[in-house]
Scaffold this motif. Structure first.
Motif, PDB file in Angstrom:
ATOM      1  N   PRO A 171      99.263  25.526  40.814  1.00 40.63           N
ATOM      2  CA  PRO A 171      97.191  24.998  40.668  1.00 40.63           C
ATOM      3  C   PRO A 171      96.021  25.715  40.411  1.00 40.63           C
ATOM      4  O   PRO A 171      95.486  24.761  38.985  1.00 40.63           O
ATOM      5  N   VAL A 172      95.484  26.426  40.460  1.00 40.58           N
ATOM      6  CA  VAL A 172      94.672  27.350  39.998  1.00 40.58           C
ATOM      7  C   VAL A 172      94.925  27.822  38.063  1.00 40.58           C
ATOM      8  O   VAL A 172      94.490  27.364  37.695  1.00 40.58           O
ATOM      9  N   VAL A 173      95.751  28.840  38.460  1.00 41.04           N
ATOM     10  CA  VAL A 173      96.022  29.240  36.829  1.00 41.04           C
ATOM     11  C   VAL A 173      96.485  28.199  35.691  1.00 41.04           C
ATOM     12  O   VAL A 173      95.735  28.023  35.045  1.00 41.04           O
ATOM     13  N   SER A 174      96.840  26.793  36.402  1.00 38.54           N
ATOM     14  CA  SER A 174      97.649  25.628  35.045  1.00 38.54           C
ATOM     15  C   SER A 174      95.919  25.137  34.965  1.00 38.54           C
ATOM     16  O   SER A 174      95.712  24.201  34.132  1.00 38.54           O
ATOM     17  N   GLY A 175      95.022  25.206  35.849  1.00 39.18           N
ATOM     18  CA  GLY A 175      93.475  24.708  35.928  1.00 39.18           C
ATOM     19  C   GLY A 175      93.342  23.676  36.006  1.00 39.18           C
ATOM     20  O   GLY A 175      92.491  22.039  36.149  1.00 39.18           O
ATOM     21  N   ARG A 176      94.651  23.076  37.144  1.00 37.59           N
ATOM     22  CA  ARG A 176      94.441  21.323  37.535  1.00 37.59           C
ATOM     23  C   ARG A 176      93.186  21.883  38.526  1.00 37.59           C
ATOM     24  O   ARG A 176      93.166  21.054  40.189  1.00 37.59           O
ATOM     25  N   ALA A 177      93.613  22.863  39.473  1.00 32.57           N
ATOM     26  CA  ALA A 177      92.701  22.958  41.177  1.00 32.57           C
ATOM     27  C   ALA A 177      91.116  24.668  40.802  1.00 32.57           C
ATOM     28  O   ALA A 177      92.003  25.055  40.467  1.00 32.57           O
ATOM     29  N   ASP A 178      90.497  23.932  41.743  1.00 35.71           N
ATOM     30  CA  ASP A 178      89.566  24.987  42.476  1.00 35.71           C
ATOM     31  C   ASP A 178      90.010  26.270  43.584  1.00 35.71           C
ATOM     32  O   ASP A 178      89.759  27.193  43.318  1.00 35.71           O
ATOM     33  N   HIS A 179      91.201  25.573  44.266  1.00 31.80           N
ATOM     34  CA  HIS A 179      91.166  26.337  45.268  1.00 31.80           C
ATOM     35  C   HIS A 179      92.207  25.808  46.184  1.00 31.80           C
ATOM     36  O   HIS A 179      92.468  24.613  46.004  1.00 31.80           O
ATOM     37  N   VAL A 180      93.371  26.928  45.895  1.00 38.86           N
ATOM     38  CA  VAL A 180      94.594  26.020  46.786  1.00 38.86           C
ATOM     39  C   VAL A 180      94.814  26.384  48.373  1.00 38.86           C
ATOM     40  O   VAL A 180      94.647  28.314  48.091  1.00 38.86           O
ATOM     41  N   PHE A 188      92.311  30.782  44.850  1.00 39.00           N
ATOM     42  CA  PHE A 188      91.285  30.701  44.050  1.00 39.00           C
ATOM     43  C   PHE A 188      90.750  31.312  42.703  1.00 39.00           C
ATOM     44  O   PHE A 188      91.348  32.763  42.395  1.00 39.00           O
ATOM     45  N   THR A 189      89.499  30.569  41.848  1.00 32.59           N
ATOM     46  CA  THR A 189      89.214  32.114  41.128  1.00 32.59           C
ATOM     47  C   THR A 189      87.977  32.573  41.633  1.00 32.59           C
ATOM     48  O   THR A 189      87.074  31.869  42.728  1.00 32.59           O
ATOM     49  N   SER A 190      87.526  33.198  41.353  1.00 34.84           N
ATOM     50  CA  SER A 190      86.416  33.850  41.900  1.00 34.84           C
ATOM     51  C   SER A 190      84.474  32.832  41.256  1.00 34.84           C
ATOM     52  O   SER A 190      83.895  33.244  42.008  1.00 34.84           O
ATOM     53  N   GLU A 191      85.418  32.879  39.834  1.00 36.63           N
ATOM     54  CA  GLU A 191      83.682  31.016  40.384  1.00 36.63           C
ATOM     55  C   GLU A 191      83.528  30.600  40.794  1.00 36.63           C
ATOM     56  O   GLU A 191      82.361  30.160  41.091  1.00 36.63           O
ATOM     57  N   SER A 192      84.968  29.998  41.025  1.00 34.67           N
ATOM     58  CA  SER A 192      84.919  28.356  42.214  1.00 34.67           C
ATOM     59  C   SER A 192      84.127  29.916  43.998  1.00 34.67           C
ATOM     60  O   SER A 192      83.371  28.554  44.256  1.00 34.67           O
ATOM     61  N   ILE A 193      85.062  30.721  43.978  1.00 36.24           N
ATOM     62  CA  ILE A 193      84.293  31.408  45.492  1.00 36.24           C
ATOM     63  C   ILE A 193      82.749  31.956  45.327  1.00 36.24           C
ATOM     64  O   ILE A 193      82.087  31.820  46.782  1.00 36.24           O
ATOM     65  N   LYS A 194      82.335  32.353  44.248  1.00 38.98           N
ATOM     66  CA  LYS A 194      81.060  32.127  43.678  1.00 38.98           C
ATOM     67  C   LYS A 194      79.790  31.344  44.734  1.00 38.98           C
ATOM     68  O   LYS A 194      78.972  31.580  44.250  1.00 38.98           O
ATOM     69  N   GLU A 195      80.496  29.858  44.308  1.00 39.23           N
ATOM     70  CA  GLU A 195      79.501  29.294  44.399  1.00 39.23           C
ATOM     71  C   GLU A 195      79.358  28.642  45.306  1.00 39.23           C
ATOM     72  O   GLU A 195      78.638  27.650  45.862  1.00 39.23           O
TER      73      GLU A 195
END
Ligand code: GTP
Ligand code: MG
Length: 316
Positions: free
Chosen positions: A114-123, A169-176
């Motif tokens: 879900p993260v790599v397909s751009g559907r979710a920020d955090h799984v 998760f993306t590192s962009e999302s965790i930094k937020e």
């Protein structure tokens, strides 16, 4: 070729393994860490980070020999280790799982998809559905279910396993996220922060195995359970203040009904009648105060989230 292999191939084609950091927070996991790291190496992952909480056994040595980069955390606790690790990781995607062999490395594509397909920020990997016999003690399963129910009500969410250790998760999302919890409350804080920061959280099903070794658990079911429930309640004030304040309306409304009942029963005694009527009035005012405060704060929180979402959209 079966369907799950098809899906795995599809997921793999969506990302480059060099863009992923596999993060393993560990403390005295010598009996399992070697195999966990080896499995990721065999799958072709190049950045495997073992964040060690000053283990006193051979965890670090085994992890290094298996192909991981090992860093010793500065403070104490799983949360502290994760916060430190997030500061260092520069990869686009992060997969985090426990190093005790209870999560399957082979299911990495399920959590990443879900993260790599751009559907979710955090799984998060839901362990409850695919748990192996003995993976949870009866007390742990009951505690997990109670905490998740409380979370679902407090955050109006449909997540069923907020305490899982398997995340992507993306590192962009965790930094937020604004993370502070040093211990096991970190997972709850992460999910709550995701909701507060309007991130897209998705749940997938992952296997949960029993620990291989019978080590003394680092998780204290009662103490940590209480801390997690307290944290869910505390974080809900930013997301769902109607719940945060409104929950107190119930005992006061119950007290109101109780005092009204007593007033009716003792209505012929002037003294008791005036005492219980006064108390019932006080309880009713308190009930309304909590509902009103919650409703007003809810408007503020909704407005804040709307503004936050717009700012995020604009800055993207
Ligand atoms: N770096 C670091 N890792 C920790 C610390 N405490 C626990 N961990 C690791 O965090 C992961 C989850 O901890 P566990 O003790 O397995 O917690 P749990 O899965 O909820 O409980 P169990 O049922 O006992 O397995 C494991 O890989 C632990 O080794 C710590 O203080 N520092
Ligand atoms: Mg564990």
């Amino acid at each position: 070729m079966n369907m799950s292999t098809d899906k795995s191939k599809l997921t793999e084609s969506l990302y480059n393994k060099d863009d992923v950091c596999i993060l393993l927070p560990v403390l005295n996991e010598e009996s399992s860490i070697g195999q966990v790291v080896e499995e990721f190496v065999e799958m072709g992952f190049t950045d495997i980070l073992v964040y060690d909480g000053n283990s006193t056994d051979k965890t670090r040595e085994i992890a290094e020999n298996a192909g991981a980069k090992v860093i010793i955390q500065s403070g104490k606790g799983k949360g502290q280790a994760m916060i430190e690790a997030f500061e260092l990781i520069e990869k686009k995607y992060i997969v985090m799982l426990d190093g005790d062999g209870t999560n399957l490395p082979s299911e990495v594509d399920i959590v990443l998809e879900p993260v790599v397909s751009g559907r979710a920020d955090h799984v998060i990997g839901n362990r409850i559905e695919k748990r192996a016999p003995g993976a949870f003690t009866k007390l742990n399963l009951f505690g997990n279910n109670m905490i998740n129910l409380f979370y679902r009500i407090a955050f109006k969410s449909n997540l069923r396993d907020t305490l899982t250790g398997y995340h992507a998760f993306t590192s962009e999302s965790i930094k937020e996220l604004d993370l502070k919890e040093k211990g096991f409350v970190i997972e709850t804080e992460m999910i709550a922060e995701c909701h507060i920061k309007e991130q897209r959280v998705e749940e997938v099903f992952t296997t949960y195995l029993p620990r291989k070794d019978v080590v003394e658990t680092k998780l204290h079911p009662i103490k940590d359970g209480y801390r997690i429930i307290r944290a869910v309640y505390t974080y809900s004030r930013f997301y769902n203040p109607l719940f945060f304040f409104g929950i107190w309306a119930f005992p006061f409304f119950a007290a109101f009904l109780f005092f009204i009942l007593l007033s009716v029963i003792l209505r012929f005694d002037q003294f008791y009648l005036s005492v219980f009527l006064t108390l019932s009035l006080f309880s009713l005012i308190a009930t309304l105060q909590f509902i009103l405060t919650g409703a007003l704060a809810d408007i503020v929180a909704r407005l804040h989230r709307k503004t936050y979402k717009s700012v995020k959209k604009i800055s993207k």
